[in-house]
Design an enzyme around this catalytic site. Structure first.
Site, PDB file in Angstrom:
ATOM      1  N   ARG A  33       0.816  -1.220   0.000  1.00 22.96           N
ATOM      2  CA  ARG A  33       0.000   0.000   0.000  1.00 22.96           C
ATOM      3  C   ARG A  33       0.850   1.269   0.000  1.00 22.96           C
ATOM      4  NH1 ARG A  33      -5.803  -0.323   1.461  1.00 22.96           N
ATOM      5  NH2 ARG A  33      -6.340  -2.383   0.691  1.00 22.96           N
ATOM      6  N   ARG A  88      -3.208   6.717   0.953  1.00 18.16           N
ATOM      7  CA  ARG A  88      -3.689   7.913   1.656  1.00 18.16           C
ATOM      8  C   ARG A  88      -2.709   8.554   2.629  1.00 18.16           C
ATOM      9  NH1 ARG A  88      -8.961   4.844   3.235  1.00 18.16           N
ATOM     10  NH2 ARG A  88      -7.338   3.256   3.141  1.00 18.16           N
ATOM     11  N   ARG A 121      -6.744  12.279  -5.315  1.00 16.09           N
ATOM     12  CA  ARG A 121      -8.007  11.628  -4.935  1.00 16.09           C
ATOM     13  C   ARG A 121      -9.142  12.610  -4.701  1.00 16.09           C
ATOM     14  NH1 ARG A 121     -11.680   9.306  -3.654  1.00 16.09           N
ATOM     15  NH2 ARG A 121     -11.652   7.772  -1.987  1.00 16.09           N
ATOM     16  N   ASP A 148      -6.989  -2.403  -7.768  1.00 16.67           N
ATOM     17  CA  ASP A 148      -7.613  -3.011  -6.595  1.00 16.67           C
ATOM     18  C   ASP A 148      -7.910  -4.478  -6.822  1.00 16.67           C
ATOM     19  OD1 ASP A 148      -8.643  -2.089  -3.850  1.00 16.67           O
ATOM     20  OD2 ASP A 148     -10.166  -3.475  -4.574  1.00 16.67           O
ATOM     21  N   TYR A 185     -14.790 -12.047  -1.024  1.00 13.01           N
ATOM     22  CA  TYR A 185     -15.518 -10.848  -1.465  1.00 13.01           C
ATOM     23  C   TYR A 185     -16.699 -11.219  -2.354  1.00 13.01           C
ATOM     24  CZ  TYR A 185     -12.173  -7.711   0.676  1.00 13.01           C
ATOM     25  OH  TYR A 185     -11.435  -7.028   1.594  1.00 13.01           O
TER      26      TYR A 185
HETATM   27  O1  CP3 Z   1      -0.091  -1.459  -2.519  1.00  8.96           O
HETATM   28  C1  CP3 Z   1      -0.349  -0.489  -3.262  1.00  8.96           C
HETATM   29  O2  CP3 Z   1       0.099   0.670  -3.061  1.00  8.96           O
HETATM   30  C2  CP3 Z   1      -1.138  -0.743  -4.538  1.00  8.96           C
HETATM   31  C3  CP3 Z   1      -2.526  -0.504  -4.453  1.00  8.96           C
HETATM   32  C4  CP3 Z   1      -3.497  -1.453  -3.782  1.00  8.96           C
HETATM   33  C5  CP3 Z   1      -4.760  -1.003  -3.330  1.00  8.96           C
HETATM   34  N1  CP3 Z   1      -5.500  -2.088  -2.975  1.00  8.96           N
HETATM   35  C6  CP3 Z   1      -5.188   0.401  -3.317  1.00  8.96           C
HETATM   36  C7  CP3 Z   1      -6.306   0.812  -2.457  1.00  8.96           C
HETATM   37  C8  CP3 Z   1      -3.468  -2.832  -3.594  1.00  8.96           C
HETATM   38  C9  CP3 Z   1      -2.337  -3.808  -3.829  1.00  8.96           C
HETATM   39  C10 CP3 Z   1      -4.758  -3.211  -3.077  1.00  8.96           C
HETATM   40  C11 CP3 Z   1      -5.150  -4.611  -2.823  1.00  8.96           C
HETATM   41  C12 CP3 Z   1      -6.348  -4.857  -2.001  1.00  8.96           C
HETATM   42  N2  CP3 Z   1      -7.580  -4.295  -2.130  1.00  8.96           N
HETATM   43  C13 CP3 Z   1      -6.438  -5.839  -1.012  1.00  8.96           C
HETATM   44  C14 CP3 Z   1      -5.330  -6.777  -0.618  1.00  8.96           C
HETATM   45  C15 CP3 Z   1      -4.248  -6.051   0.058  1.00  8.96           C
HETATM   46  C16 CP3 Z   1      -4.283  -6.155   1.550  1.00  8.96           C
HETATM   47  O3  CP3 Z   1      -4.148  -5.099   2.173  1.00  8.96           O
HETATM   48  O4  CP3 Z   1      -4.317  -7.276   2.062  1.00  8.96           O
HETATM   49  C17 CP3 Z   1      -7.738  -5.828  -0.499  1.00  8.96           C
HETATM   50  C18 CP3 Z   1      -8.281  -6.688   0.628  1.00  8.96           C
HETATM   51  C19 CP3 Z   1      -8.451  -4.844  -1.225  1.00  8.96           C
HETATM   52  C20 CP3 Z   1      -9.891  -4.475  -1.098  1.00  8.96           C
HETATM   53  C21 CP3 Z   1     -10.034  -3.096  -0.604  1.00  8.96           C
HETATM   54  N3  CP3 Z   1      -9.698  -1.955  -1.340  1.00  8.96           N
HETATM   55  C22 CP3 Z   1     -10.511  -2.674   0.644  1.00  8.96           C
HETATM   56  C23 CP3 Z   1     -10.942  -3.613   1.765  1.00  8.96           C
HETATM   57  C24 CP3 Z   1     -10.493  -1.276   0.650  1.00  8.96           C
HETATM   58  C25 CP3 Z   1     -11.028  -0.375   1.706  1.00  8.96           C
HETATM   59  C26 CP3 Z   1     -10.191  -0.378   2.935  1.00  8.96           C
HETATM   60  C27 CP3 Z   1      -9.357   0.846   2.995  1.00  8.96           C
HETATM   61  O5  CP3 Z   1      -8.132   0.712   3.229  1.00  8.96           O
HETATM   62  O6  CP3 Z   1      -9.925   1.925   2.818  1.00  8.96           O
HETATM   63  C28 CP3 Z   1      -9.936  -0.838  -0.586  1.00  8.96           C
HETATM   64  C29 CP3 Z   1      -9.691   0.554  -1.006  1.00  8.96           C
HETATM   65  C30 CP3 Z   1      -8.297   0.908  -1.440  1.00  8.96           C
HETATM   66  N4  CP3 Z   1      -7.474   0.129  -2.198  1.00  8.96           N
HETATM   67  C31 CP3 Z   1      -7.644   2.150  -1.169  1.00  8.96           C
HETATM   68  C32 CP3 Z   1      -6.396   2.093  -1.820  1.00  8.96           C
HETATM   69  C33 CP3 Z   1      -5.342   3.174  -1.898  1.00  8.96           C
HETATM   70  C34 CP3 Z   1      -8.224   3.323  -0.418  1.00  8.96           C
HETATM   71  C35 CP3 Z   1      -9.138   3.998  -1.371  1.00  8.96           C
HETATM   72  C36 CP3 Z   1      -9.198   5.490  -1.209  1.00  8.96           C
HETATM   73  O7  CP3 Z   1      -8.352   6.198  -1.791  1.00  8.96           O
HETATM   74  O8  CP3 Z   1     -10.147   5.936  -0.545  1.00  8.96           O
END
Ligand code: CP3
Length: 340
Positions: A23, A27, A36, A72, A147
């Site tokens: 990640r 943010r 964003r 994502d 999911y």
């Molecule tokens: O690692 C990186 O920088 C690359 C980007 C990346 C995102 N999601 C961006 C994201 C990656 C590799 C993911 C994978 C992802 N997405 C996973 C597996 C990774 C892990 O942490 O185990 C999962 C479970 C998801 C599903 C998902 N996406 C959830 C549950 C959420 C909401 C939770 C949260 O952190 O807000 C997201 C949103 C998300 N994915 C954001 C980002 C930067 C936040 C979105 C925003 O900008 O508001």
């Protein structure tokens, strides 16, 4: 191509462990929040110019040793026929798969047709990244299935387990379908220029040894083998599941992502016991350490570098960086890992 990151993925020694953070585009970065402001999260994922821009942000700021594609985990479920949306409370996926009839509405997809924005983002990134390798990714069959079944991030995974125990044939069929869709999706990422692939099994920690053997190991192993056959290293991240790491070692990944709940040297021992003595490891600083004092960050980072022994060790957090993380903490971590 030889870079510290790709060398470490192959289990080779490196002068210092290469470093990236799960990640790392997100943010906690003011420049990410700025982008964003003007777009929704899904629009960001689907606009190659912007997705490439936020992928590059942490590379420009910190010169990490690898970039990870901004996208994502839920993008493939949308391409398979479900509806994905993101709200304040996290993602929702509709309609959820709870029966054989629900499953019949999902299908594999052509990544070039349904997810061209992902492949275009990769094509835009490669020339801009220069020597920095690009990691593509997808969810593992189990985590993606949670999911599809639960329709959101779950706490107890009741619907997933109900499907496993009441409709095992449907559960098997769903995991197989997700595996074959994800396989094509990841191979298209490699064909577009991804130089390594990480497979996130973020919720594997809820899986029992019996469930692993009966439902999860087969599709996961098949997916890892198919991606490895394309020639790029595969990182498998079985979050929360180090208790069954000896079984997990059988999936055949080049690198195992280790969460923060087990010291890295003990993780290596469990991988060896499971038949993977030469596998590389990635991890595993508790992301919460970055919320504490700088001195402690430096100490724990230095200890972890030692523990990884600079052989087949990719330095990372044990899970994604928290949005609350101060930039100064990331800077201190990086200096420590680089021995500065
Ligand atoms: O690692 C990186 O920088 C690359 C980007 C990346 C995102 N999601 C961006 C994201 C990656 C590799 C993911 C994978 C992802 N997405 C996973 C597996 C990774 C892990 O942490 O185990 C999962 C479970 C998801 C599903 C998902 N996406 C959830 C549950 C959420 C909401 C939770 C949260 O952190 O807000 C997201 C949103 C998300 N994915 C954001 C980002 C930067 C936040 C979105 C925003 O900008 O508001």
């Amino acid at each position: 191509m030889s870079t510290p990151f790709l060398d470490a993925c192959r289990g080779e020694p490196t002068p210092r462990p290469p470093l990236w953070l799960m990640r790392q585009a997100g943010r906690y970065l003011p420049e990410y929040r700025e982008v964003r402001k003007n777009v929704t999260f899904l629009e960001l994922c689907k606009t190659p110019r912007l997705a490439a821009e936020v992928t590059l942000q942490p590379i420009r700021r910190f010169a990490f040793d690898a970039a990870i594609l901004f996208s994502d985990l839920l993008i493939p479920l949308e391409a398979m026929g479900q509806t994905v949306s993101f709200t304040e409370d996290g993602p929702t996926v509709t309609p959820p798969v709870r029966s054989a009839a629900d499953l019949d509405r999902l299908a594999t997809f052509d990544p070039w047709e349904r997810t061209p924005f992902v492949l275009e983002t990769i094509r835009l990134l490669r020339p801009q990244l220069g020597e920095t390798p690009l990691i593509g990714f997808a969810g593992a069959p189990f985590t993606t299935a949670t999911y599809a079944i639960e329709g959101r991030t779950s706490r107890r995974f009741v619907e997933t387990k109900k499907l496993f125990y009441r409709e095992p044939a449907t559960a098997h069929r769903l995991l197989e379908l997700i595996e074959s869709a994800t396989r094509a999706y990841l191979l298209a990422q490699v064909a577009s220029g991804a130089q390594a692939i990480q497979i996130f099994d973020s919720w594997l920690g809820v899986v029992s040894p019996e469930e692993w053997d009966e439902f999860v190991v087969e599709p996961t192993t098949r997916l890892v083998a198919a991606v490895k056959a394309s020639g790029v290293p595969v990182i498998y991240f079985p979050n929360g599941a180090t208790t069954i790491l000896d079984r997990i070692a059988r999936v055949g990944a080049d690198v195992y992502g280790i969460d923060w709940r087990l010291p890295l040297d003990q993780a290596r021992a469990r991988l060896a016991a499971g038949g993977a003595p030469n596998a590389a490891v990635q991890g595993n600083l508790d992301p919460a350490v970055l919320l504490g004092p700088i001195e402690r960050i430096r100490q724990q980072a230095a200890d972890l570098v030692k523990c990884g022994a600079s052989r087949g060790h990719v330095f990372n957090l044990g899970h994604g960086i928290y949005p609350e993380t101060p930039i100064e903490s990331v800077e201190a971590l990086i200096r420590s890992v680089r021995g500065e």
